[in-house]
Design a protein around this motif. Structure first.
Motif, PDB file in Angstrom:
ATOM      1  N   ASN A 148      -4.876   0.741   8.157  1.00 17.31           N
ATOM      2  CA  ASN A 148      -3.953   1.582   7.407  1.00 17.31           C
ATOM      3  C   ASN A 148      -2.559   1.059   7.669  1.00 17.31           C
ATOM      4  O   ASN A 148      -2.098   1.036   8.813  1.00 17.31           O
ATOM      5  N   ASP A 180      -2.567  -0.529  13.769  1.00 17.52           N
ATOM      6  CA  ASP A 180      -2.891  -0.217  12.369  1.00 17.52           C
ATOM      7  C   ASP A 180      -4.374  -0.414  12.074  1.00 17.52           C
ATOM      8  O   ASP A 180      -4.836  -0.050  10.989  1.00 17.52           O
ATOM      9  N   ARG A 184       1.682   1.900   0.747  1.00 19.28           N
ATOM     10  CA  ARG A 184       0.756   2.140   1.859  1.00 19.28           C
ATOM     11  C   ARG A 184      -0.665   2.041   1.352  1.00 19.28           C
ATOM     12  O   ARG A 184      -0.972   2.444   0.237  1.00 19.28           O
ATOM     13  N   GLU A 213       1.464  -0.380   5.739  1.00 15.45           N
ATOM     14  CA  GLU A 213       2.384  -0.420   4.614  1.00 15.45           C
ATOM     15  C   GLU A 213       2.632  -1.868   4.252  1.00 15.45           C
ATOM     16  O   GLU A 213       2.979  -2.681   5.119  1.00 15.45           O
ATOM     17  N   GLN A 223      -8.227   2.096  -0.513  1.00 17.44           N
ATOM     18  CA  GLN A 223      -7.635   3.438  -0.684  1.00 17.44           C
ATOM     19  C   GLN A 223      -6.119   3.314  -0.665  1.00 17.44           C
ATOM     20  O   GLN A 223      -5.483   3.577   0.345  1.00 17.44           O
ATOM     21  N   THR A 272      -5.089   1.858   2.677  1.00 19.06           N
ATOM     22  CA  THR A 272      -6.148   1.832   3.691  1.00 19.06           C
ATOM     23  C   THR A 272      -7.284   0.975   3.144  1.00 19.06           C
ATOM     24  O   THR A 272      -7.629   1.057   1.964  1.00 19.06           O
ATOM     25  N   HIS A 328     -11.282   0.119   4.116  1.00 19.53           N
ATOM     26  CA  HIS A 328     -12.470   0.323   4.964  1.00 19.53           C
ATOM     27  C   HIS A 328     -13.341  -0.907   4.801  1.00 19.53           C
ATOM     28  O   HIS A 328     -13.850  -1.151   3.711  1.00 19.53           O
ATOM     29  N   GLU A 380      -2.424   4.576  -1.219  1.00 15.26           N
ATOM     30  CA  GLU A 380      -1.806   5.889  -1.391  1.00 15.26           C
ATOM     31  C   GLU A 380      -1.104   5.899  -2.738  1.00 15.26           C
ATOM     32  O   GLU A 380      -0.639   4.867  -3.222  1.00 15.26           O
TER      33      GLU A 380
END
Lengths: 645, 645
Positions: free
Chosen positions: A424, A30, A432, A426, A452, A434, A436, A454
């Protein structure tokens, strides 16, 4: 037993099904590293270390031992009785490595090795190449010294890693046959025994996590619970002198003791048993308060590779085996998942940088077995060791690194380590997201994390309706001491009451593009040690961020390191040196160079002088580098603990 | 070869026929101890230790090993491969002891033992009970590890001692057959080998002194000269890494290294070979300046019972094997005879009191193998050890003590040690004399020596006509530092230019009843150690006269020794305590008891505090006792190196 493919690729320890773990690790797959110290280490591990170690497994006869056991080669067994474990540790390192860098070439080496292991397996499931041919009658006859369960543990870990990395079950199948044989030999109501060197305990718990067959957990518990009841002769060296739950302090062989603690923490992650957790917390405190080097290394005695007495922490004669530091990292990782306390993350990170990384050269080709904190240049890394436990142990630890940056919990995601990467995953609540992460840590303290998530898909009467918000838990490292950290969200500094050595929870209905900025102050600190650490009287260790620094002769030509007195009152100059040691922050300190009293020439003892001589001292400059990078240039002196004024 | 009875009973080393020895030892039988510390030790040795050790040789199967080898007993060999040497060392101790205290009972034990040894001898002269029955084929196959030459060395020394003590040649005959066998196996043009553990070198030189057969001297030289040429694999542990003449510093197993030095000094006493003397002086300086405990003990590392790096002298983890201190005593004795320099007598005396005497309990029943300079009460003397090298080694050293007080030279008699005694001997110039020495040394510094020369019988044209005058050489110990010693002759103080650490020569036409009085100042001194001895930073060792002192918990109930800071500015109270530890001078020091900074509670490292906390300190008193007397009461802490203010 079909393995549960839902776990897919998860770093050891995968506790996501545990009722008791506060945190749950994330799968190595991940997380993708971006440019930085760890990406560079990962690449060297993949490109140099792992292929290089394979060649050594071949040239030293470790793979031939499997060919011999498989009946394909007629030559004597080569090396120590536990040489199989080096193959298994390499296989684990290679497997984890395949996640971040799929490679047909490496995959072939891995598959060949797995094939060899399978071919060496006996009909009843037994695998150990030392006992497979002429010594077959001696199987399981000397658990104290012969490391059969230890080797089996490493094979189990390799199989779990390979399965999680590739989804391929063939090594897992081999291992399940082996473990079923072990279970039928040493399981409930069978022979009451345990192994001389703990290791299989961690492995069995991980196998349980992978297969959900509770007999593996039961067997791990048996091996732990049988210790301390004189089945191994009551030996302190073998950590059989006291049952774990009754131990007041760590003693005996350091790697054995710490592997046992890590295995017991794994057991506690699955059972939540309070007496084990209490014992582990007690032992952890005892180690941290009385028995640990400033680098996180442990086991100070050459004699028996063992823990010493409280405060017995010699520098030049530090044993501090690399494997013991790795064990400390593994144990702290499990304690962190279990209890979610930043003190474990602090020591986890600290030991990773200062206890484990020194174990391998910057070029990925040489290894330390012992790790002195002062040296005259005589102890250097070696390309390999007859007892080669440390080299593949470092390699697998580096290969696992991506899985160590984050954990998740019901409430959100925990940021343990700072390293440029993309994750990334869940969350347990189904959301979910992400992250960075961008940073030059540990070289500077600026970190940005872009969130980020989802989009939430609203489902009528869905129990997931509360997953619009979640928390991001930022670790504020204990090494900050009293410094205040500036944290901004979307450019706005936030006030918060949290102290270093805790996690800062930011709970929010996070939107795509939300941006967290953190500025960790990165001043150099000077640590002093407890007055009963006799060798460190009047000395300090230099640290910056999570790194312990040292003086090395290569940067300080002509300065006798033992006479350098660092001037603590002046902050050192901090410079990132691109071309030095692969790029490190070097510190330049003001210092005095104390003249050695000429009366000491040719004397070891003398009548004590009522008042200290005012010795001439020259003002000078002295440079320090991260301890993990020492011994990568020409041979010369090094010291961590330095006099100060 | 008939032994030369002219040497009669002389302590090892008997160098009186050497062309090269500056000094010549006197026979043990020439000296009779009077009341004092050493007479008391001699009596305990004779009455308790020697009979007690015999019982242990019997109960541990060491004597049964000889019965087995003689074919009188059918049972397995017992104990370590070198167990014979314990029997031989005991026999040597018992033999020397028979001189001062003839005893029919002890004589019977000695004779029985000699009979057993003779019965265990093979037809070809070989004796070693480990290799005498089932392992006969393995004789001389593993000189590195199996100690056959080492055991032979101790048997030779026992035979010389027994011969000198009793005039009885039967054990000497046995030994000569053994050594002739060894000579025919390893002598010139025979098998080029040397033993893993030096010892036989000293013994062969002594056998040469006794028999005047130069082949024994040649064989000693061969065994020394073959070392360092990889016949033992080049092992540093076995002191085979460098030829003796090229060594720059002592390394490897401490007892092995120091026995080799003592053997080489014996060789030099007979050959006068300059390169050996130069090497020994170089090694001696190196040891004294970089590698020796303040007690004279040597070999700081548990790992390999070995010398450490320069200045590596941990206190609680000192190895400091009692046998290594005995080796140091033996070496210094030989260096003193060879060169007549007081520095060797200083270290000889210092190590005897502070390195050897701690090896045995005051009641003569228990022994230290390792000798820590700080301890938490966990290391205690034991009644015996499976590896029992130290107990009979201490016993033989105490039994030899009378021979260590004096030497003679062409010019007169040398007084090395101060101890109440009567010596009656003939000087090399033919003059007979008696000295009555009276003193309570080391408890006070007053010594009287009454001189009783026998009248000179004038013979016409007699070359002895110059023996009307002779010198008495008084050792002015180096521990006096800058103190001036008052020396009176017949009540008149004499002025002299001699400094401590030299001999004061008093040349005179001595008359019967002439009386020398000496007053050594006996203040307590505080020693500090070289800054590179890291554990001793900020600490001092207390000394008084030739004795190192220590703090023991038994005298300082409730005081945490690690927090005691001795006030050096105030001389301690000096009290002879009759009922304490068999009668010792106890010191009472003013001290501060420094509070432990409460911030250290539960911490091992912390940010360095810019200025030292002004910690509360309580003025208190602390008592110290001679280090040799520690661990003779209830178990508790002890430390030599103590903080000071």
């Amino acid at each position: 037993m079909k393995p549960d493919m839902n776990t897919t690729v998860a770093v050891i320890t995968d506790t996501r099904h545990s009722l008791f773990a506060l945190l749950k690790p994330v799968a190595i797959g991940d997380v993708t590293l971006a440019e930085g110290l760890w990406k560079s280490r990962q690449q060297i591990n993949q490109g140099i270390t792992i292929p290089g170690q394979y060649a050594l497994l071949e040239s030293t006869g470790r793979l031939d031992n499997f060919r011999r056991a498989a009946g394909k080669l007629d030559k004597p067994y080569q090396g120590f009785v536990y040489n199989d474990s080096d193959v298994y540790k390499w296989l684990e390192a290679a497997s984890w490595s395949l996640i971040s860098a799929p490679s047909a070439e490496l995959n072939e080496l891995v598959d060949n090795t797995i094939h060899l292991i399978g071919a060496a397996q006996r009909k009843d499931g037994y695998i150990n190449t030392y006992f497979s041919v002429d010594k077959a009658a001696e199987r399981w006859t000397n658990l104290q010294e012969k490391h059969e369960l230890y080797c089996a543990g490493h094979l189990i870990q390799a199989a779990v890693a390979h399965y999680r990395a590739t989804g391929d079950e063939k090594l897992l199948d081999v291992v399940i046959r082996l473990v079923d044989h072990i279970y039928s030999t040493f399981g409930p109501h069978q022979r009451e025994a345990t192994g001389g060197h703990p290791e299989i305990e961690m492995a069995l718990v991980e196998l349980y996590r992978t297969t959900h067959d509770s007999k593996y957990l039961d067997l791990a518990a048996l091996f732990i619970n049988r210790r301390g009841h004189s089945l191994l002769g009551g030996s302190e060296y073998l950590v059989d002198h006291v049952p774990l739950r009754s131990m007041s302090h760590l003693a005996g062989h350091a790697v054995r003791a710490l592997y046992l603690c890590a295995g017991a923490a794994d057991l506690a992650l699955e059972t939540g048993e309070a007496p084990i957790i209490e014992a582990l917390n007690r032992l952890w405190s005892n180690m941290v308060h009385q028995q640990m080097y400033v680098t996180g290394a442990a086991g100070s005695r050459y004699e028996g590779e063992a823990f010493g007495a409280p405060y017995e922490l010699p520098n030049a004669r530090a044993y501090a085996e690399t494997c013991a530091a790795i064990a400390n990292v593994m144990w702290n990782w499990r304690m962190l998942q279990l209890q979610g306390e930043a003190q474990f993350a602090d020591l986890f990170e600290w030991t990773l940088y200062n206890g484990v990384l020194p174990g391998i050269s910057l070029d990925g080709r040489q290894y330390f077995y012992v790790n002195p904190l002062a040296n005259d240049g005589s102890i250097r890394r070696q390309a390999w060791y007859p007892c080669a436990c440390c080299p593949p142990n470092v390699s697998r630890t580096i290969a696992m690194f991506p899985g160590y940056i984050y954990s998740v919990s019901e409430g959100g995601i925990w940021v343990h380590l700072y390293a440029s990467s993309v994750v990334n995953l869940e969350l347990p609540n189904g959301r979910r997201l992400t992250l960075h992460q961008e940073t030059s840590y540990p070289w500077d303290g600026h970190v940005t994390i872009e969130v980020q998530p989802e989009p939430v898909i609203q489902v009528a009467q869905d129990s997931l309706s509360d997953n619009k918000t979640f928390s991001i838990f930022l670790r504020l490292p204990g090494w900050l001491n009293d410094s205040q950290v500036v944290v901004k969200i979307n450019g706005e500094a936030i006030g918060y009451p949290t102290h270093p050595g805790t996690y800062l929870e930011i709970h929010s209905a996070w939107q795509g593009g939300d941006r967290i900025e953190i500025d960790f102050p990165m001043e150099a600190h000077y640590l002093e040690s407890h007055p009963l650490v006799l060798e460190n009287t009047g000395r300090v260790a230099i640290t910056r961020g999570p790194l312990v620094y040292c003086l090395e002769e290569a940067d300080n030509q002509g300065l006798p390191l033992s006479q350098v007195m660092i001037d603590r009152s002046i902050q050192p100059l901090v410079e990132f040196q691109h071309s030095l040691l692969g790029g490190v922050v070097q510190l330049t300190h003001k210092a005095h160079l104390q003249s050695m009293d000429p009366e000491w020439e040719g004397r070891l003892y003398r009548p004590s002088i009522p008042k200290a001589h005012a010795l001439s001292s020259t003002v000078t400059e002295v440079k320090s580098i991260p301890y993990f990078a020492w011994a990568n240039r020409e041979s010369g002196g090094m010291q961590v603990w330095t006099l100060f004024s």
